[in-house]
Motif scaffolding. Structure first.
Motif, PDB file in Angstrom:
ATOM      1  N   GLU A  26      51.755 -11.430  40.498  1.00 45.40           N
ATOM      2  CA  GLU A  26      52.169 -12.627  39.894  1.00 45.40           C
ATOM      3  C   GLU A  26      50.109 -13.600  40.419  1.00 45.40           C
ATOM      4  OE1 GLU A  26      53.419 -15.540  40.733  1.00 45.40           O
ATOM      5  OE2 GLU A  26      54.609 -14.156  41.964  1.00 45.40           O
ATOM      6  N   TYR A  27      50.538 -14.143  40.063  1.00 51.11           N
ATOM      7  CA  TYR A  27      49.986 -16.051  39.612  1.00 51.11           C
ATOM      8  C   TYR A  27      50.655 -16.799  39.465  1.00 51.11           C
ATOM      9  CZ  TYR A  27      49.473 -15.522  34.497  1.00 51.11           C
ATOM     10  OH  TYR A  27      49.866 -15.063  33.586  1.00 51.11           O
TER      11      TYR A  27
ATOM     12  N   HIS B  52      59.694 -20.830  39.852  1.00 52.83           N
ATOM     13  CA  HIS B  52      60.733 -19.809  39.845  1.00 52.83           C
ATOM     14  C   HIS B  52      59.767 -18.164  40.538  1.00 52.83           C
ATOM     15  CE1 HIS B  52      64.073 -17.575  39.112  1.00 52.83           C
ATOM     16  NE2 HIS B  52      63.143 -16.622  38.394  1.00 52.83           N
ATOM     17  N   LYS B  53      60.670 -18.217  41.351  1.00 51.23           N
ATOM     18  CA  LYS B  53      60.598 -17.330  42.114  1.00 51.23           C
ATOM     19  C   LYS B  53      60.338 -15.724  41.241  1.00 51.23           C
ATOM     20  CE  LYS B  53      59.465 -18.913  46.637  1.00 51.23           C
ATOM     21  NZ  LYS B  53      60.184 -18.724  48.324  1.00 51.23           N
ATOM     22  N   TRP B  54      59.729 -14.870  40.317  1.00 48.81           N
ATOM     23  CA  TRP B  54      59.910 -14.249  39.955  1.00 48.81           C
ATOM     24  C   TRP B  54      60.781 -12.234  40.514  1.00 48.81           C
ATOM     25  CZ3 TRP B  54      62.236 -13.950  34.780  1.00 48.81           C
ATOM     26  CH2 TRP B  54      62.031 -14.973  34.244  1.00 48.81           C
ATOM     27  N   GLY B  55      59.583 -12.667  42.190  1.00 49.27           N
ATOM     28  CA  GLY B  55      60.084 -11.151  43.094  1.00 49.27           C
ATOM     29  C   GLY B  55      59.524  -9.722  41.949  1.00 49.27           C
ATOM     30  N   SER B  56      59.537  -8.901  42.608  1.00 54.61           N
ATOM     31  CA  SER B  56      59.300  -7.891  42.242  1.00 54.61           C
ATOM     32  C   SER B  56      60.208  -6.992  41.918  1.00 54.61           C
ATOM     33  CB  SER B  56      58.224  -7.178  42.891  1.00 54.61           C
ATOM     34  OG  SER B  56      57.916  -5.638  42.620  1.00 54.61           O
ATOM     35  N   LYS B  57      60.102  -6.808  40.420  1.00 55.33           N
ATOM     36  CA  LYS B  57      60.824  -6.017  38.861  1.00 55.33           C
ATOM     37  C   LYS B  57      62.840  -6.239  39.774  1.00 55.33           C
ATOM     38  CE  LYS B  57      58.061  -2.120  38.364  1.00 55.33           C
ATOM     39  NZ  LYS B  57      58.476  -0.750  38.694  1.00 55.33           N
ATOM     40  N   ASP B  58      63.217  -7.860  39.372  1.00 54.90           N
ATOM     41  CA  ASP B  58      64.157  -8.326  39.715  1.00 54.90           C
ATOM     42  C   ASP B  58      64.208  -8.448  38.728  1.00 54.90           C
ATOM     43  OD1 ASP B  58      63.497  -7.714  42.424  1.00 54.90           O
ATOM     44  OD2 ASP B  58      63.236  -9.806  42.500  1.00 54.90           O
ATOM     45  N   TRP B  59      66.000  -8.212  38.381  1.00 56.15           N
ATOM     46  CA  TRP B  59      66.459  -9.167  37.289  1.00 56.15           C
ATOM     47  C   TRP B  59      67.208 -10.078  37.027  1.00 56.15           C
ATOM     48  CZ3 TRP B  59      66.214  -7.271  32.581  1.00 56.15           C
ATOM     49  CH2 TRP B  59      65.798  -5.439  32.209  1.00 56.15           C
ATOM     50  N   HIS B  60      66.656 -11.423  36.373  1.00 54.68           N
ATOM     51  CA  HIS B  60      67.465 -12.743  36.854  1.00 54.68           C
ATOM     52  C   HIS B  60      67.563 -13.605  35.557  1.00 54.68           C
ATOM     53  CE1 HIS B  60      63.833 -13.667  40.391  1.00 54.68           C
ATOM     54  NE2 HIS B  60      63.319 -12.435  38.947  1.00 54.68           N
TER      55      HIS B  60
ATOM     56  N   ALA C 222      57.840 -20.156  35.101  1.00 51.83           N
ATOM     57  CA  ALA C 222      56.818 -19.311  35.577  1.00 51.83           C
ATOM     58  C   ALA C 222      56.827 -19.387  36.764  1.00 51.83           C
ATOM     59  CB  ALA C 222      55.093 -20.138  34.555  1.00 51.83           C
ATOM     60  N   SER C 223      55.854 -19.296  37.561  1.00 54.06           N
ATOM     61  CA  SER C 223      55.986 -19.158  39.390  1.00 54.06           C
ATOM     62  C   SER C 223      55.363 -21.511  39.668  1.00 54.06           C
ATOM     63  CB  SER C 223      54.776 -18.467  40.033  1.00 54.06           C
ATOM     64  OG  SER C 223      55.158 -17.174  39.203  1.00 54.06           O
ATOM     65  N   VAL C 224      54.463 -21.479  38.826  1.00 58.79           N
ATOM     66  CA  VAL C 224      54.068 -22.672  39.071  1.00 58.79           C
ATOM     67  C   VAL C 224      54.438 -23.523  38.351  1.00 58.79           C
ATOM     68  CG1 VAL C 224      52.009 -23.951  39.873  1.00 58.79           C
ATOM     69  CG2 VAL C 224      52.484 -21.697  40.943  1.00 58.79           C
ATOM     70  N   THR C 225      55.115 -25.046  38.161  1.00 57.15           N
ATOM     71  CA  THR C 225      54.999 -25.814  37.149  1.00 57.15           C
ATOM     72  C   THR C 225      53.726 -26.485  37.153  1.00 57.15           C
ATOM     73  OG1 THR C 225      56.452 -27.777  35.780  1.00 57.15           O
ATOM     74  CG2 THR C 225      55.666 -27.945  38.352  1.00 57.15           C
ATOM     75  N   ASP C 226      53.689 -26.698  35.518  1.00 54.42           N
ATOM     76  CA  ASP C 226      51.978 -27.825  35.386  1.00 54.42           C
ATOM     77  C   ASP C 226      52.264 -28.542  34.351  1.00 54.42           C
ATOM     78  OD1 ASP C 226      50.813 -26.043  33.714  1.00 54.42           O
ATOM     79  OD2 ASP C 226      50.057 -25.431  34.854  1.00 54.42           O
ATOM     80  N   ASN C 227      51.870 -29.111  32.964  1.00 55.38           N
ATOM     81  CA  ASN C 227      52.224 -29.288  32.417  1.00 55.38           C
ATOM     82  C   ASN C 227      52.000 -28.341  30.994  1.00 55.38           C
ATOM     83  OD1 ASN C 227      52.477 -32.744  32.556  1.00 55.38           O
ATOM     84  ND2 ASN C 227      49.873 -32.593  32.180  1.00 55.38           N
TER      85      ASN C 227
END
Length: 255
Positions: free
Chosen positions: A123-124, A176-184, A147-152
């Motif tokens: 996570e980063y 977006h929260k990807w989580g740990s080994k979760d399918w999206h 990604a986990s955080v938005t920017d330019n």
């Protein structure tokens, strides 16, 4: 006699009235059609032009990666997938993602794409997975960075047009929260004439990103990450039309 009454008579008596027999014969066919119908929200005239469930390791041959050494086939229960497990040794012409695997042999312009993705890295802020579309060559394409955080430079839609990637989305979320080994589950909607690009994640009714751009039309579809690791599974590509291509490798110069 109204059909709903005929159905009641048929199932209460065990035998359908004569006038209902023909209608009941159609039910299995209607059921089959429903089970094989396109997902909700697919425009009229669109058809399934590519499907990949990654049933075995041979499925990896459908793809053209930036670096074959960091892609492999795997299985998660009854689910097959392909995985990029390291950073590709690939030098882009202009700054853009490293890990890319293109579907070989097919191009689309207008489309609705469904795919399941899993992020397997740490996570980063820029922890990501990417979807590529309108791919012309290694310096001309669109991609969406989730990604986990938005920017330019993260969690947006981008264009690579012979210069470093440029943000084109006018609407996105905080990340977006990807989580740990979760399918999206992902969905991408593209209409070239209007320039519409919409990105959906897990909720197929509400997009998390919107962009408008008409620069690229017919092009290839692909998956990967800027420089992270992850898995790709269950691809469904719908389009009103598709074009076969030679399946040539556009990444040779970058290796």
């Amino acid at each position: 006699m109204p059909e709903h009454i005929l159905l009641a008579v048929a199932f209460s008596s065990g035998q359908p009235p004569p006038e209902m027999k023909k209608s009941l014969l159609l039910i299995p066919f209607l059921t089959i059609f429903t089970l094989h119908a396109a997902p909700e929200g697919i425009p009229e005239g669109y058809k399934l032009v590519y499907k990949q469930d990654f049933l075995d390791a041979k499925s990896l041959k459908d793809f053209i990666p930036t670096d074959t050494r960091v892609w492999k086939w795997g299985k998660d229960g009854d689910r097959g997938y392909i995985e990029h497990f390291g950073r590709s040794k690939y030098k882009y012409k202009v700054r853009s993602p490293y890990n890319i695997a293109l579907i070989g042999g097919i191009e689309v312009k207008d489309f609705v794409l469904f795919v399941d993705m899993m992020q397997t890295g740490k996570e980063y802020g820029h922890r990501d997975m990417c979807i590529f579309y309108g791919f012309q060559d290694r310096s001309h394409f669109y991609y969406t960075h989730i990604a986990s955080v938005t920017d330019n430079h993260a969690h947006n839609c981008f264009i690579v047009n012979d210069k470093p990637r440029t943000k084109i989305s006018h609407e996105t979320t905080k990340g977006h929260k990807w989580g740990s080994k979760d399918w999206h589950q992902m969905k991408v909607v593209r209409e070239q004439a209007s320039g519409k690009i919409e990105i959906y994640v897990n909720d197929m009714a509400k997009p998390i990103m919107r962009a408008t751009d008409k620069t690229f039309g017919l092009g290839r579809i692909g998956f990967g990450s800027f420089d992270d690791t992850g898995r790709v599974s269950r691809i469904r590509l719908f389009s009103p039309d598709s074009k076969e291509n030679s399946g040539d490798d556009p990444f040779i110069e970058g290796r």
